[in-house]
Design a protein around this motif. Structure first.
Motif, PDB file in Angstrom:
ATOM      1  N   ALA A 175      -7.571   1.781  -0.293  1.00 52.01           N
ATOM      2  CA  ALA A 175      -6.498   1.987   0.683  1.00 52.01           C
ATOM      3  C   ALA A 175      -5.655   3.173   0.234  1.00 52.01           C
ATOM      4  O   ALA A 175      -5.108   3.164  -0.866  1.00 52.01           O
ATOM      5  N   VAL A 176      -5.564   4.178   1.101  1.00 51.45           N
ATOM      6  CA  VAL A 176      -4.804   5.391   0.785  1.00 51.45           C
ATOM      7  C   VAL A 176      -3.771   5.611   1.889  1.00 51.45           C
ATOM      8  O   VAL A 176      -4.125   5.835   3.050  1.00 51.45           O
ATOM      9  N   ALA A 177      -2.499   5.548   1.516  1.00 52.30           N
ATOM     10  CA  ALA A 177      -1.409   5.711   2.481  1.00 52.30           C
ATOM     11  C   ALA A 177      -1.229   7.166   2.879  1.00 52.30           C
ATOM     12  O   ALA A 177      -1.397   8.075   2.068  1.00 52.30           O
ATOM     13  N   LYS A 189      11.875  -0.837   8.365  1.00 50.95           N
ATOM     14  CA  LYS A 189      11.368  -2.070   8.966  1.00 50.95           C
ATOM     15  C   LYS A 189      10.263  -2.746   8.162  1.00 50.95           C
ATOM     16  O   LYS A 189      10.192  -3.972   8.110  1.00 50.95           O
ATOM     17  N   VAL A 190       9.389  -1.983   7.534  1.00 49.66           N
ATOM     18  CA  VAL A 190       8.250  -2.573   6.832  1.00 49.66           C
ATOM     19  C   VAL A 190       8.577  -2.888   5.370  1.00 49.66           C
ATOM     20  O   VAL A 190       8.196  -3.932   4.862  1.00 49.66           O
ATOM     21  N   ALA A 191       9.286  -1.988   4.703  1.00 47.34           N
ATOM     22  CA  ALA A 191       9.582  -2.187   3.279  1.00 47.34           C
ATOM     23  C   ALA A 191      11.036  -2.580   3.032  1.00 47.34           C
ATOM     24  O   ALA A 191      11.401  -2.891   1.897  1.00 47.34           O
ATOM     25  N   ILE A 209       0.838  -1.200   0.000  1.00 46.03           N
ATOM     26  CA  ILE A 209       0.000   0.000   0.000  1.00 46.03           C
ATOM     27  C   ILE A 209       0.872   1.248   0.000  1.00 46.03           C
ATOM     28  O   ILE A 209       0.654   2.181  -0.784  1.00 46.03           O
ATOM     29  N   PHE A 210       1.889   1.284   0.846  1.00 50.41           N
ATOM     30  CA  PHE A 210       2.737   2.474   0.957  1.00 50.41           C
ATOM     31  C   PHE A 210       3.678   2.658  -0.227  1.00 50.41           C
ATOM     32  O   PHE A 210       4.175   3.757  -0.454  1.00 50.41           O
ATOM     33  N   LEU A 211       3.924   1.606  -0.993  1.00 49.74           N
ATOM     34  CA  LEU A 211       4.778   1.700  -2.177  1.00 49.74           C
ATOM     35  C   LEU A 211       3.953   1.854  -3.458  1.00 49.74           C
ATOM     36  O   LEU A 211       4.490   1.790  -4.559  1.00 49.74           O
ATOM     37  N   ALA A 212       2.647   2.054  -3.323  1.00 47.00           N
ATOM     38  CA  ALA A 212       1.716   2.222  -4.447  1.00 47.00           C
ATOM     39  C   ALA A 212       1.673   0.984  -5.334  1.00 47.00           C
ATOM     40  O   ALA A 212       1.452   1.078  -6.533  1.00 47.00           O
ATOM     41  N   LYS A 253      11.099   6.735  -9.965  1.00 47.38           N
ATOM     42  CA  LYS A 253      10.739   5.764 -11.005  1.00 47.38           C
ATOM     43  C   LYS A 253       9.224   5.672 -11.171  1.00 47.38           C
ATOM     44  O   LYS A 253       8.709   5.661 -12.296  1.00 47.38           O
ATOM     45  N   MET A 254       8.489   5.584 -10.055  1.00 49.40           N
ATOM     46  CA  MET A 254       7.030   5.462 -10.121  1.00 49.40           C
ATOM     47  C   MET A 254       6.396   6.671 -10.800  1.00 49.40           C
ATOM     48  O   MET A 254       5.494   6.521 -11.623  1.00 49.40           O
ATOM     49  N   MET A 255       6.870   7.860 -10.467  1.00 49.97           N
ATOM     50  CA  MET A 255       6.305   9.072 -11.066  1.00 49.97           C
ATOM     51  C   MET A 255       6.696   9.175 -12.541  1.00 49.97           C
ATOM     52  O   MET A 255       5.875   9.541 -13.379  1.00 49.97           O
ATOM     53  N   PHE A 256       7.943   8.841 -12.881  1.00 44.09           N
ATOM     54  CA  PHE A 256       8.417   8.916 -14.258  1.00 44.09           C
ATOM     55  C   PHE A 256       7.623   7.979 -15.168  1.00 44.09           C
ATOM     56  O   PHE A 256       7.291   8.315 -16.295  1.00 44.09           O
TER      57      PHE A 256
END
Length: 139
Positions: free
Chosen positions: A57-59, A75-77, A43-46, A90-93
């Motif tokens: 789900a919206v982070a 710790k989570v990712a 969720i937090f990494l889209a 990278k995600m935005m590009f």
């Protein structure tokens, strides 16, 4: 020498006892009861836009550079701040996602999450109240 060892152990124990514990929270109105670390990371990494039950789900992040944010992603990712910057670049590009909206700290995250069942955030355990539900303890 033995006294020095005892003092060091006592100091280490006291520092650990006062350490922050992060928890991932959703609104108390949300049907989500628990999540696994991988689900939260997605969720937090889209990489996921829905909770396992199908709801949106919206982070919601804490401020860039905050200790809580750095600890959460580590710790989570399993990612350092530099890796997160590269991920979002990278995600935005590629047009696949935008970084989560930010809030000023645990109290602000708690207030915003409590008001919107779609939101998910992370806060210090000390900031908990009945308006939000813990779905994951960050370890």
């Amino acid at each position: 020498m033995r006294l020095l060892c005892c003092l060091l152990c006592a100091c280490a124990w006291q520092a650990q006892a006062g350490a922050r514990e992060l928890v991932v929270v959703v609104s108390a109105k949300s049907p989500v009861m628990a999540l696994q670390a991988r689900q939260v990371a997605d969720i937090f990494l889209a990489e996921a836009a829905r909770y396992p039950g199908g709801g949106e789900a919206v982070a919601l992040d804490q401020k860039l550079g905050s200790a809580a944010r750095n600890e959460f992603y580590s710790k989570v990712a399993g990612r350092a701040p530099e890796q997160m910057k590269a991920h979002w670049t990278k995600m935005m590009f590629t047009g696949r996602g935008q970084p989560p909206r930010e809030a000023a700290g645990s109290a602000a995250v708690r207030r915003m999450v409590a008001a919107d069942p779609a939101l998910i955030g992370y806060i210090d355990r000390a900031a908990l109240n009945a308006s939000v539900r813990v779905v994951l303890v960050v370890k």
